[in-house]
Write an enzyme that holds these catalytic residues in place. Structure first.
Site, PDB file in Angstrom:
ATOM      1  CD  GLU A 183      -2.897  -1.174   2.355  1.00 30.34           C
ATOM      2  OE1 GLU A 183      -4.056  -1.533   2.164  1.00 30.34           O
ATOM      3  OE2 GLU A 183      -2.467  -0.816   3.477  1.00 30.34           O
ATOM      4  CD  GLU A 263      -4.755  -5.412   2.885  1.00 35.53           C
ATOM      5  OE1 GLU A 263      -5.471  -4.518   3.389  1.00 35.53           O
ATOM      6  OE2 GLU A 263      -3.533  -5.515   3.128  1.00 35.53           O
TER       7      GLU A 263
END
Length: 629
Positions: A183, A263
């Site tokens: 991320e 995710e």
């Protein structure tokens, strides 16, 4: 001799077969048909996140089997750098850190692996998995092309990725893809040179055939800064997101190839003072079914959360510092203790529509036992136990030093000085630069005064006479794991001022409480001077008698305030029932002895109840909000 020759000839004949089998294995991306290919055939993974570092080794197989029996064909695994290189240059891959043993168990269970080796992982883990010793370089820019950071990260990845290469699917293992960084688009640096360096490093050690990918949040900014040519761009989002909109965004950055939600949030984390997280099962199942029907590959984060044992919890810092609780239950399909939930059963019913579910019963919940009450005895206060807790003695400094400067990366340090003058009236002791990281327990001549706390309590009034001893026990409550504040130094940052006087001439004691507990040095009472029982930082101990069973249990510290618990030398983590929501700590059965007395140690930081009892229960309490501040 003849049998030896025969064995060698057979071995030589079999060797080419092994390599042919390995060479025939492949995992790749079909950009024409927008899918993964496993051994040349279209493949959709249905995966769940599991953290080996949050689960006792003895339970790894149980958790993996439950994931497999749910219908998953893959798991997603982070590797926390700081868990394996806690001290610079000292690496550990044994016991609960035996990553290759975990990968082998997954392989035996029939689960493929999506590996996320960082070097930064977030995961609501201490400093996002980065080792705190990096902060010994005061101006280091983490997660960037900073020379010092790249040198350390490259050394770590060279070691780790070399270990991982034999486990790649095309080499006969079960790792089908490897994430680069994590991320990254959510981080302020947006340093493409850093990502290029990592891409080169990963290719050098893993080869050209493995799929390297990135994962980023569902915004254009995050996808822009987190993606790089040569790394397959995936996205993450939860139940409150429009699926089509999210995948359209992925398509803008990755026009061809499989749709991937790396995710998909089945639950969420808890901070101290929050309500226990809850994500609706029906929403999870509806969104999961929609994504799978589109042909997307999905990883559910988390499938089992586990526990932040010891000092490993992370913290967020948006408007203020918010540490994560000890339980990482996450409202996931498998509970903190690995028990199947209704959410898991509902998810399994969704998966049935897309692939065959393994035949056989779901492994049951691990047995739980309510062992009942244990009454603890006071061992002594921290100030009276310094010879045991800090045998090397203090570091002396004119001004306060941070944890990292003394190479005390986790836990507690005691800062000691004397009052420079008489203060007969309550006088403010101030940390003008918000420099208490993260909580300080203050006493004068052994009399407990109260707390100072980062962002919320920067001043405390004290009284005393010139020369009186001022002690501040400072707790590291977990480093920031996400965002721009991950350079999160601990201890006393900057000067402390009493009235108009800057306090100087400090003696700073690094405390190794864990070693003292593990060696049994705190099981008997000491004649410590100072605070009365129940006031300020105190050590208590007791014994849970053997019952012939070593089953999972949960310890509840009713009317205790805040602190840390050890069972047989294992640090269970932090308790803080007044702040909540978590009211019990998980005690896995493997931590207990069925036949020997179980040693219990508690560090109570503020005030213990007069009854000094703790309760071992057969069920968790994670959802009492407690007192919010």
């Amino acid at each position: 001799m003849k049998s030896q020759i025969t064995f060698v000839l057979i071995s030589l004949c079999l060797m080419p077969i092994f390599f042919v089998l390995a060479d025939s294995r492949s995992f790749s991306i079909d950009y024409k048909n927008n899918c993964f290919l496993k051994d040349g055939k279209p493949f959709q993974y249905i995966s769940g996140s599991i953290h080996y570092f949050r689960i006792p080794r003895e339970y790894w197989k149980d958790r993996l089997l439950k994931m497999y029996m749910t219908g998953l064909n893959a798991i997603q695994v982070y590797v926390p750098w700081n868990f394996h290189e806690t001290v610079q240059g000292v690496f550990s891959f044994s016991g609960d850190r035996d990553l290759e043993y975990f990968l082998n168990l997954a392989n035996q269970t029939g689960l493929l692996v999506i590996l996320r080796p960082g070097p930064y992982i977030c995961a609501e883990w201490e400093m996002g998995g980065l080792p705190a010793w990096l902060l010994q370089k005061p101006n280091i820019i983490l997660r960037s092309a900073d020379t010092e950071y790249l040198k350390a990260a490259s050394n770590w990845l060279a070691l780790l990725l070399t270990k991982m290469k034999p486990w790649l699917y095309q080499n006969g293992g079960n790792i089908i893809s490897v994430q680069v960084e994590n991320e990254y688009g959510s981080y302020f640096a947006c340093d493409y040179n850093y990502l290029r360096h990592l891409r080169t490093l990963f290719r050098l050690f893993l080869g050209e055939d493995v799929i390297l990918f990135t994962t980023d949040g569902n915004t254009d900014k995050e996808m822009s800064c987190g993606t790089l040519e040569g790394l397959y761009a995936t996205i993450d989002f939860g139940t409150d997101t429009n699926i089509s909109t999210a995948f359209i965004r992925q398509r803008r950055f990755e026009p061809k190839g499989p749709l991937v939600n790396s995710e998909f949030y089945t639950g969420w984390l808890d901070h101290w003072g929050d309500k226990h997280a809850f994500v609706d099962t029906d929403k999870v199942c509806k969104k999961l079914g929609e994504m799978l029907s589109m042909g997307a590959s999905v990883n559910m984060y988390m499938f089992e959360g586990g526990t932040n044992f010891g000092y490993w919890n992370g913290a967020d810092h948006d408007t203020r510092f918010r540490p994560v609780v000890t339980s990482y239950d996450y409202n996931a399909p498998l509970s903190e203790a690995g028990d199947p939930t209704d959410k898991l059963l509902a998810i399994r019913d969704v998966i049935r529509n897309f692939r065959d579910i393994p035949v056989g019963p779901m492994p049951p919940a691990t047995p739980k036992l309510a062992y009942g009450f244990v009454t603890l005895q006071k061992v002594g206060n921290i100030s009276g136990l310094l010879d045991t807790l800090s045998p090397q003695g203090p570091v002396r400094s004119q001004y306060p030093l941070m944890f990292e400067e003394i190479k005390q990366y986790y836990g507690f340090m005691l800062y000691r000085t004397t009052l420079p003058r008489n203060v007969p009236e309550p006088t403010p002791l101030i940390s003008p630069l918000n420099g208490i990281h993260d909580r300080a327990y203050v006493s004068v001549n052994g009399v407990y005064q109260g707390i100072m706390e980062r962002d919320t309590a920067l001043v405390i009034n004290v009284t005393g006479r010139q020369g009186d001893r001022l002690d501040m026990l400072v707790e590291n409550m977990g480093r920031v794991h996400f965002g721009s504040y991950i350079n999160d130094n601990k201890g006393v940052l900057g000067n402390l001022i009493l009235g108009n006087d800057v306090l100087t001439d400090w003696s700073i004691y690094p405390l190794d409480i864990d070693t003292a507990v593990a060696n049994g040095w705190l099981q008997s009472a000491h004649s410590g001077s100072g605070m009365e029982a129940g006031d300020g930082p105190m050590i208590y101990s007791g014994t849970l008698k053997p019952t012939g069973l070593a089953w999972d249990t949960y310890v509840k510290l009713n009317e205790w305030t805040k602190g840390q618990v050890w069972v047989n030398g294992v640090n269970l983590g932090r308790y803080w029932p007044q702040r909540g929501p978590q009211q019990t700590l998980y005690v896995p059965g493997p931590f207990l002895s069925a036949t020997q007395p179980n040693n219990i140690t508690v560090l109570e930081l503020e005030r213990a109840p007069s009854h000094c009892r703790i309760l071992f229960m057969d069920r968790p309490q994670l959802n009492n909000t407690g007192l919010k501040t």
